[in-house]
Scaffold this active site. Structure first.
Site: not given
Ligand SMILES: NC(=O)c1ccc[n+]([C@@H]2O[C@H](COP(=O)([O-])OP(=O)(O)OC[C@H]3O[C@@H](n4cnc5c(N)ncnc54)[C@H](O)[C@@H]3O)[C@@H](O)[C@H]2O)c1
Length: 323
Positions: A129, A154
């Protein structure tokens, strides 16, 4: 040609499944259909795939944590490629629900990479990401930048995936490609993401908070460009230089949220009612990808700008919700 796609009922997984079926692959899909957002949307994606492709798609409702059941899938099919997209997404959710990120994104990732290594999978690609860049302030964000300061669990889970992949190459010579996705959007997109939320607010009068008072910038990347990049990466795998490769998968432009809001208001001919709120913990202010590496390998340049992409999304949104 068999490809295993985890998270196949998710947004990018759904589009990747369609892309590979279109290209003549047999797709074996895994997803636990969790309720982080509407399971109905996930089921509708699966229905759409099954309607379009009667054969060549096999779905297993499994959790990434279920090593022994997933092991059976690897044993049963002769898999050449694994595209690991299944994960708990979302930055803000990771503040309230840290545990699921450890379970799905770290334990789950370990299960998939370990089974891929044991089964000698030739091509292993996985979702990282853009959030791993944290608040790096030099743009565009380049793969060589330091990513040691994740702002959320995350982001930390994705960075952990990259480190595990790197160690698998160092120890086992197991090759991998980590895909740092930048704000992907498009038809059948995620209801927890901003583009969906803006149209939902216009058509269903749902309340919407605009974080950081609208001063966020994102590299919005249309999903068809993402699947094209993934497909071409496979075709051009001989050009990958590193055993544990890391690549930005972005559009290469950074657009302000204010501009997106203006566009949505223009194309819906409506005025959006929103609440401006402060920056949220874990959020990064701006993303803007340096795409030179992936462009050079794939000989492809993302072709959808945000105006085209958001118009396509709008048409899908109206037809999906029968507006
Ligand atoms: N969409 C983006 O902008 C974006 C940006 C950066 C990274 N990513 C990453 O790309 C991947 C795909 O993202 P997406 O936008 O399609 O998200 P998504 O939430 O739509 O898809 C993820 C899928 O994984 C499944 N899943 C989650 N935990 C699971 C588990 N324990 N077992 C089995 N299945 C599980 C979910 O049910 C879901 O269908 C994710 O790894 C995400 O973190 C996405």
């Amino acid at each position: 040609m068999n490809i295993l796609i985890t998270g196949c009922a998710g947004f990018i997984g759904f589009h990747s499944t369609l892309k590979f079926l279109n290209e003549g692959y047999k797709v074996i899909g895994i997803d636990n259909l969790n309720n982080y957002y509407s399971p109905k949307l996930k089921n509708n994606r699966l229905k759409y795939i099954k309607n379009k492709f009667k054969n060549n798609f096999k779905f297993y409702r499994l959790d990434l944590e279920d090593y022994s059941e997933i092991k059976k899938v690897y044993k049963y099919y002769k898999i050449g490629t694994v595209l690991h997209l299944g994960a708990q997404a979302g930055v803000r959710y990771s503040i309230e629900n840290p545990e699921v990120y450890i379970k799905s994104n770290i334990n789950g990732f370990y299960n998939i990479i370990e089974l891929s290594r044991l089964n000698k999978i030739k091509n292993f690609l996985y979702a990282s990401s853009s959030s791993v860049y944290g608040n790096n302030r030099t743009y565009p964000l380049n793969e060589d930048f330091n990513t040691d300061n994740p702002l959320s669990l995350y982001a930390a889970s994705k960075k952990t995936n990259e480190l595990i992949a790197s160690s698998y190459f160092n120890i086992f010579k197991f090759k991998s490609v980590g895909l740092r996705f930048f704000t992907v959007y498009g038809p059948f997109g995620r209801p927890d993401m901003i583009i969906y939320k803006l149209f939902e607010s216009i058509y269903f009068k749902t309340k919407i908070n605009i974080y950081n008072n609208g001063n966020h910038f994102r590299d919005f990347t249309f999903v068809d460009d993402v699947t094209e990049y993934i497909y071409r990466l496979l075709k051009n795998r001989s050009k990958l230089k590193n055993g544990a490769e890391i690549l930005n998968v972005g559009c290469g432009n950074s657009i302000s949220l204010k501009k997106i809001i203006q566009l949505v208001e223009k194309i819906t001919k409506s005025k959006l009612k929103y609440k401006l709120v402060d920056m949220q913990l874990g959020d990064v202010i701006k993303t803007h990808s340096d795409t030179s590496k992936i462009k050079q390998i794939t000989k492809y340049k993302a072709k959808y700008n945000y105006v085209e992409g958001i118009n396509i999304f709008h048409e899908w949104f109206k037809s999906y919700h029968k507006i």
